[in-house]
Write a protein that holds these residues in place. Structure first.
Motif, PDB file in Angstrom:
ATOM      1  N   GLU A   1      -1.692   1.936  18.853  1.00 34.71           N
ATOM      2  CA  GLU A   1      -3.011   1.085  18.200  1.00 34.71           C
ATOM      3  C   GLU A   1      -3.011  -0.567  18.080  1.00 34.71           C
ATOM      4  O   GLU A   1      -3.985  -0.854  18.357  1.00 34.71           O
TER       5      GLU A   1
ATOM      6  N   TYR B   1       0.782  -1.325  -0.054  1.00 31.39           N
ATOM      7  CA  TYR B   1       0.028  -0.009   0.154  1.00 31.39           C
ATOM      8  C   TYR B   1       1.036   1.277   0.055  1.00 31.39           C
ATOM      9  O   TYR B   1       1.802   1.571   0.956  1.00 31.39           O
TER      10      TYR B   1
ATOM     11  N   ARG C   1       1.237   4.429   0.665  1.00 33.23           N
ATOM     12  CA  ARG C   1       0.938   5.485   1.356  1.00 33.23           C
ATOM     13  C   ARG C   1       1.256   5.502   2.688  1.00 33.23           C
ATOM     14  O   ARG C   1       1.977   4.727   3.120  1.00 33.23           O
TER      15      ARG C   1
ATOM     16  N   PHE D   1       0.805   5.464   6.841  1.00 40.35           N
ATOM     17  CA  PHE D   1       0.208   4.509   7.991  1.00 40.35           C
ATOM     18  C   PHE D   1      -1.023   5.250   8.542  1.00 40.35           C
ATOM     19  O   PHE D   1      -1.423   6.500   8.520  1.00 40.35           O
ATOM     20  N   GLN D   2      -2.049   4.514   8.381  1.00 44.67           N
ATOM     21  CA  GLN D   2      -3.493   4.808   9.033  1.00 44.67           C
ATOM     22  C   GLN D   2      -3.773   3.897  10.223  1.00 44.67           C
ATOM     23  O   GLN D   2      -3.343   2.699   9.809  1.00 44.67           O
ATOM     24  N   PRO D   3      -4.275   4.272  11.167  1.00 41.99           N
ATOM     25  CA  PRO D   3      -4.673   3.448  12.532  1.00 41.99           C
ATOM     26  C   PRO D   3      -5.265   1.962  12.035  1.00 41.99           C
ATOM     27  O   PRO D   3      -4.839   1.161  12.593  1.00 41.99           O
ATOM     28  N   ASP D   4      -6.217   2.220  11.194  1.00 39.53           N
ATOM     29  CA  ASP D   4      -6.958   0.912  10.829  1.00 39.53           C
ATOM     30  C   ASP D   4      -6.050  -0.308  10.209  1.00 39.53           C
ATOM     31  O   ASP D   4      -6.502  -1.345   9.978  1.00 39.53           O
ATOM     32  N   ASP D   5      -4.865   0.050   9.707  1.00 34.05           N
ATOM     33  CA  ASP D   5      -4.288  -0.768   8.659  1.00 34.05           C
ATOM     34  C   ASP D   5      -3.806  -2.017  10.083  1.00 34.05           C
ATOM     35  O   ASP D   5      -3.590  -3.061   9.383  1.00 34.05           O
TER      36      ASP D   5
ATOM     37  N   ARG E   1       2.964   5.510  17.572  1.00 35.87           N
ATOM     38  CA  ARG E   1       1.574   5.574  17.454  1.00 35.87           C
ATOM     39  C   ARG E   1       1.089   4.043  17.042  1.00 35.87           C
ATOM     40  O   ARG E   1       0.063   3.578  17.288  1.00 35.87           O
TER      41      ARG E   1
END
Ligand SMILES: C[C@@]1(CC(=O)O)c2cc3[nH]c(cc4nc(cc5[nH]c(cc(n2)[C@H]1CCC(=O)O)[C@@](C)(CC(=O)O)[C@@H]5CCC(=O)O)C(CC(=O)O)=C4CCC(=O)O)c(CCC(=O)O)c3CC(=O)O
Ligand SMILES: NC(=O)C1=CN([C@@H]2O[C@H](COP(=O)(O)OP(=O)(O)OC[C@H]3O[C@@H](n4cnc5c(N)ncnc54)[C@H](O)[C@@H]3O)[C@@H](O)[C@H]2O)C=CC1
Length: 213
Positions: A91, A60, A62, A64-68, A87
């Protein structure tokens, strides 16, 4: 004290956040174990890009996003940004997902060892995070005396054990046979590199258990 463990990861999803040299090394180990690797990072090394192109990892491209972290059994916080790594660790910990944090190991749940692989036989060295380079050097030192033949011996012993399990119902008796085989003479031959003698010793026990073979 860290708890040593060997995990069965084949087919399980593992997330690596970051795509630099450190991420690359962690991914290589995951691929060897047959894990399903997800990588989240705007940039990756050439080797990671190659794995993505070959469909061996899912990349992916991009930030990092928390839901990853949701879909992963294990997570590696392997970016060069300390705040992002911290972070990621939070998470994961909220969701009870195990996380390795490359720049601040004590925030994480597990450390990777330096590994010597000889077929099914693996030796893993951990310094408890004191000195990763010492772990690597000690692994390289062990590699000089533990050659590929140890993997062969291990597999022969595995075959023998299967036969013993099938033919000798009494666990005590099975253990006596194994202890008898893996006694002093066996180790003397092994460390002297007398591999033909070692194999002969194993085959003799095969013969005793299965005289017609
Ligand atoms: C705690 C741990 C957590 C984890 O990552 O799992 C950790 C943490 C850190 N490593 C750092 C640095 C380096 N690590 C390596 C190499 C390896 N590191 C590995 C494991 C571990 N490293 C875990 C503990 C293992 C144990 O218990 O001994 C190995 C064994 C396994 C692997 O990674 O697969 C692999 C060799 C394997 C092989 O060759 O096969 C090299 C050398 C090199 O690249 O060759 C350097 C640069 C030299 C130096 O700095 O010493 C830094 C400082 C970063 C900075 O300066 O910012 C931290 C952070 C900190 O300690 O705070
Ligand atoms: N534990 C270990 O074995 C070792 C740990 N380290 C530490 O590991 C860290 C990473 O080292 P390298 O891989 O050499 O760094 P690098 O700079 O080569 O790679 C960092 C990667 O993180 C990605 N990244 C940055 N922010 C991101 C975000 N928000 N979301 C997703 N990806 C992001 C970048 O795109 C890049 O691919 C360093 O901070 C270093 O202190 C260094 C050596 C060994």
């Amino acid at each position: 004290m860290l708890y040593p463990i060997f995990l069965r990861l084949d087919g399980k999803k593992c997330l690596v956040v970051g795509g630099g040299q450190v991420a690359e090394r962690k991914i290589a180990g995951l691929l060897q174990a047959g894990a399903g690797v997800l990588v989240v990072s705007p940039e990756v090394t050439e080797r990671i890009e190659g794995w993505a192109g070959a469909g061996r990892v899912m990349w992916y491209r991009r930030l990092f996003q928390p839901d990853d972290v949701e879909q992963a059994h294990l997570v590696y916080a392997a970016t060069d940004d300390a705040a992002v790594n911290a972070r990621i660790a939070r998470e994961c910990q909220q969701r009870k997902i195990w996380v390795n944090v490359v720049d601040d190991p004590e925030r994480g749940d597990f450390y990777l060892p330096a590994v010597l692989r000889r077929g099914h036989l693996q030796l893993a060295v951990s310094t408890g995070g004191q000195s990763p380079v010492f772990a690597r050097k000690l692994r390289d030192h062990l590699a000089r005396s533990i050659g590929p033949e140890y993997g062969e011996i291990n597999d022969l012993l595995g075959e023998l054990r299967q036969i013993l399990l099938a033919r000798i119902p009494d666990p005590g008796e099975r253990q006596r046979i194994m202890e008898g085989l893996l006694a002093e003479g066996f180790w003397e031959d092994l460390v002297r590199g007398e591999m033909e003698k070692v194999k002969e010793r194993i085959k003799n026990v095969f013969g005793d258990c299965w005289p017609q073979s």
